[in-house]
Design a protein around this motif. Structure first.
Motif, PDB file in Angstrom:
ATOM      1  N   THR A   2      -1.029   3.875  -7.478  1.00  0.00           N
ATOM      2  CA  THR A   2      -2.248   3.117  -7.190  1.00  0.00           C
ATOM      3  C   THR A   2      -2.474   1.970  -8.160  1.00  0.00           C
ATOM      4  O   THR A   2      -3.498   1.304  -8.094  1.00  0.00           O
TER       5      THR A   2
ATOM      6  N   SER B 157       1.220   5.447  -0.829  1.00  0.00           N
ATOM      7  CA  SER B 157       0.516   6.701  -1.080  1.00  0.00           C
ATOM      8  C   SER B 157       1.521   7.850  -1.035  1.00  0.00           C
ATOM      9  O   SER B 157       2.446   7.850  -0.213  1.00  0.00           O
TER      10      SER B 157
ATOM     11  N   HIS C 237       0.879  -1.169   0.000  1.00  0.00           N
ATOM     12  CA  HIS C 237       0.000   0.000   0.000  1.00  0.00           C
ATOM     13  C   HIS C 237       0.912   1.213   0.000  1.00  0.00           C
ATOM     14  O   HIS C 237       1.669   1.423   0.952  1.00  0.00           O
TER      15      HIS C 237
ATOM     16  N   PHE D 233       6.947   8.778  -0.407  1.00  0.00           N
ATOM     17  CA  PHE D 233       5.719   8.001  -0.315  1.00  0.00           C
ATOM     18  C   PHE D 233       5.655   7.306   1.027  1.00  0.00           C
ATOM     19  O   PHE D 233       6.676   6.869   1.566  1.00  0.00           O
TER      20      PHE D 233
END
Length: 116
Positions: free
Chosen positions: A89, A52, A50, A60
């Motif tokens: 993503t 972001s 995951h 990130f």
């Protein structure tokens, strides 16, 4: 005649290998892994990630989960090494996790820094 058979056998083996590779589907996501996590790996294993973006360009936030969902392998910041754009993503952006770097398909990498 033997060359013909050898060539036919080789061609068959290559086609079967290509077919097997194209039918790979990621393993089911364990309940302990967030729904937004992406599979990064192949037939020999991998991880769920995951990622972001943070406010600072090129940084990130990341969580890397073991394939079996038994816990976190890494949680912390990743720094984009390279300058090619990528979509954090999309599972198609990633090729592998080597324990220190999340390798990108565009040739760049996200390097682990400041693990928590």
């Amino acid at each position: 005649m033997q060359k013909r058979w050898a060539g036919l056998i080789l061609l068959t083996a290559v086609l079967l290998a290509a077919h097997a590779e194209s039918e790979f589907t990621p393993p089911p996501k364990p309940a302990t892994v967030p729904a937004a996590a992406l599979w990064v790996g192949g037939v020999d294993g991998g991880v769920f990630v995951h990622v972001s973006p943070l406010k600072e360009k090129g940084l990130f936030a990341a969580a890397i989960y073991f394939q079996d969902g038994s816990g976190l392998w890494y949680k912390g910041e990743l720094k984009h090494i390279g300058d090619a754009p990528f979509d954090p993503t999309s599972a198609a952006s990633y090729s592998a996790w080597d324990g220190d770097n999340l390798l990108l398909r565009n040739g760049d990498r996200l390097e682990a820094i400041n693990p928590h």
